[in-house]
Design an enzyme around this catalytic site. Structure first.
Site, PDB file in Angstrom:
ATOM      1  N   ASN A 156       2.302   1.453   4.434  1.00  0.00           N
ATOM      2  CA  ASN A 156       2.632   0.183   5.123  1.00  0.00           C
ATOM      3  C   ASN A 156       2.345   0.261   6.624  1.00  0.00           C
ATOM      4  O   ASN A 156       3.029  -0.378   7.431  1.00  0.00           O
ATOM      5  CB  ASN A 156       4.095  -0.239   4.873  1.00  0.00           C
ATOM      6  CG  ASN A 156       4.412  -1.676   5.299  1.00  0.00           C
ATOM      7  OD1 ASN A 156       5.533  -1.973   5.667  1.00  0.00           O
ATOM      8  ND2 ASN A 156       3.455  -2.578   5.251  1.00  0.00           N
TER       9      ASN A 156
ATOM     10  N   ASP B 185      -8.337   3.673   1.479  1.00  0.00           N
ATOM     11  CA  ASP B 185      -7.362   4.038   2.505  1.00  0.00           C
ATOM     12  C   ASP B 185      -8.096   4.547   3.748  1.00  0.00           C
ATOM     13  O   ASP B 185      -8.781   5.569   3.686  1.00  0.00           O
ATOM     14  CB  ASP B 185      -6.442   5.127   1.945  1.00  0.00           C
ATOM     15  CG  ASP B 185      -5.291   5.439   2.871  1.00  0.00           C
ATOM     16  OD1 ASP B 185      -5.298   4.946   4.023  1.00  0.00           O
ATOM     17  OD2 ASP B 185      -4.383   6.167   2.451  1.00  0.00           O
TER      18      ASP B 185
ATOM     19  N   CYS C 267       0.862  -1.184   0.000  1.00  0.00           N
ATOM     20  CA  CYS C 267       0.000   0.000   0.000  1.00  0.00           C
ATOM     21  C   CYS C 267       0.897   1.232   0.000  1.00  0.00           C
ATOM     22  O   CYS C 267       2.060   1.161  -0.406  1.00  0.00           O
ATOM     23  CB  CYS C 267      -0.973  -0.030   1.178  1.00  0.00           C
ATOM     24  SG  CYS C 267      -0.200   0.021   2.808  1.00  0.00           S
TER      25      CYS C 267
ATOM     26  N   CYS D 111      -1.338   0.757   7.500  1.00  0.00           N
ATOM     27  CA  CYS D 111      -2.784   0.491   7.646  1.00  0.00           C
ATOM     28  C   CYS D 111      -3.220  -0.735   6.841  1.00  0.00           C
ATOM     29  O   CYS D 111      -3.459  -1.806   7.392  1.00  0.00           O
ATOM     30  CB  CYS D 111      -3.603   1.704   7.210  1.00  0.00           C
ATOM     31  SG  CYS D 111      -3.302   3.191   8.194  1.00  0.00           S
ATOM     32  N   ARG D 112      -3.319  -0.582   5.530  1.00  0.00           N
ATOM     33  CA  ARG D 112      -3.934  -1.634   4.718  1.00  0.00           C
ATOM     34  C   ARG D 112      -3.053  -2.850   4.494  1.00  0.00           C
ATOM     35  O   ARG D 112      -3.503  -3.991   4.683  1.00  0.00           O
ATOM     36  CB  ARG D 112      -4.357  -1.058   3.347  1.00  0.00           C
ATOM     37  CG  ARG D 112      -5.483  -0.061   3.454  1.00  0.00           C
ATOM     38  CD  ARG D 112      -5.639   0.731   2.179  1.00  0.00           C
ATOM     39  NE  ARG D 112      -4.486   1.593   1.940  1.00  0.00           N
ATOM     40  CZ  ARG D 112      -4.285   2.309   0.852  1.00  0.00           C
ATOM     41  NH1 ARG D 112      -5.164   2.241  -0.126  1.00  0.00           N
ATOM     42  NH2 ARG D 112      -3.231   3.078   0.737  1.00  0.00           N
ATOM     43  N   SER D 113      -1.799  -2.648   4.070  1.00  0.00           N
ATOM     44  CA  SER D 113      -0.986  -3.836   3.742  1.00  0.00           C
ATOM     45  C   SER D 113      -0.597  -4.659   4.967  1.00  0.00           C
ATOM     46  O   SER D 113      -0.544  -5.897   4.859  1.00  0.00           O
ATOM     47  CB  SER D 113       0.223  -3.474   2.876  1.00  0.00           C
ATOM     48  OG  SER D 113       1.107  -2.602   3.532  1.00  0.00           O
TER      49      SER D 113
HETATM   50  P1  4NP Z   1      -1.760   2.815   4.187  1.00  0.00           P
HETATM   51  O1  4NP Z   1      -2.370   4.185   4.763  1.00  0.00           O
HETATM   52  O2  4NP Z   1      -1.225   3.111   2.805  1.00  0.00           O
HETATM   53  O3  4NP Z   1      -2.948   1.915   4.158  1.00  0.00           O
HETATM   54  O4  4NP Z   1      -0.703   2.375   5.163  1.00  0.00           O
HETATM   55  C1  4NP Z   1      -1.636   5.366   4.813  1.00  0.00           C
HETATM   56  C2  4NP Z   1      -0.829   5.609   5.879  1.00  0.00           C
HETATM   57  C3  4NP Z   1      -0.110   6.778   5.948  1.00  0.00           C
HETATM   58  C4  4NP Z   1      -0.208   7.711   4.940  1.00  0.00           C
HETATM   59  C5  4NP Z   1      -1.020   7.457   3.849  1.00  0.00           C
HETATM   60  C6  4NP Z   1      -1.736   6.280   3.789  1.00  0.00           C
HETATM   61  N1  4NP Z   1       0.502   8.916   5.028  1.00  0.00           N
HETATM   62  O5  4NP Z   1       0.337   9.764   4.137  1.00  0.00           O
HETATM   63  O6  4NP Z   1       1.275   9.119   5.967  1.00  0.00           O
END
Ligand code: 4NP
Length: 157
Positions: free
Chosen positions: A13, A125, A10, A15-17
């Protein structure tokens, strides 16, 4: 044949992955499937960070501890190390296509393409939303993990 090795990617790294990683580890264990599993982000903001506390909480509600997971950024070498790389959404898929080395053998695809009826869709997200978003993420990645286990099991029969 060597065991399959699956990487989820994702943006951050955190939240989703990591949730996809946890879901696949759990589903594979349930079904007795040997598979290497990891996750990474296309971005580098959260390298060495534990998953978002809301992601840790939803995993814990499903009996899984992901507090020891740490963020890392995807590398070109991942395309040689893993047999399958799943992007959590199309932006990340496009970025992965850009960094894929010519000798990277991993099959690359969009995660929800493995779930009948969800082809072409991304896992939303949940980072900027509320806790309910993380439940939706968990549902999506669990459905996908079940489909991946089914596929990998049938390939290996
Ligand atoms: P992820 O979510 O891609 O599912 O881990 C996010 C976590 C942090 C950020 C964006 C998406 N960020 O911009 O910091």
């Amino acid at each position: 044949m060597s065991a399959p090795a699956v990487l989820f990617v994702c943006l951050g790294n955190i939240c989703r992955s990591p949730l996809a990683e946890a879901a696949l580890r759990a589903e594979a264990a349930k079904m007795g499937l040997a598979v290497d599993v990891d996750s990474a982000g296309t971005g580098d903001w959260h390298v060495d960070c534990p998953p978002d506390t809301r992601a840790q909480a939803v995993a814990a509600r499903h009996g899984i501890d992901i507090s020891t997971y740490r963020g890392r950024q995807v590398t070109a070498a991942d395309f040689r190390r893993f047999t399958h790389i799943f992007a959590l959404d199309s932006d990340n898929l496009n970025n992965l296509r850009r960094i894929r080395p010519s000798d990277g053998g991993a099959a690359l695809g969009l995660l929800m393409d493995v779930v009948p009826g969800r082809e072409g869709s991304g896992v939303t997200d949940p980072y900027y939303g509320d806790a309910a978003g993380f439940d939706a993420t968990w549902d999506d990645v669990t459905r996908a993990a079940m489909a991946i286990v089914k596929r990998l099991s049938s390939i290996r029969e």
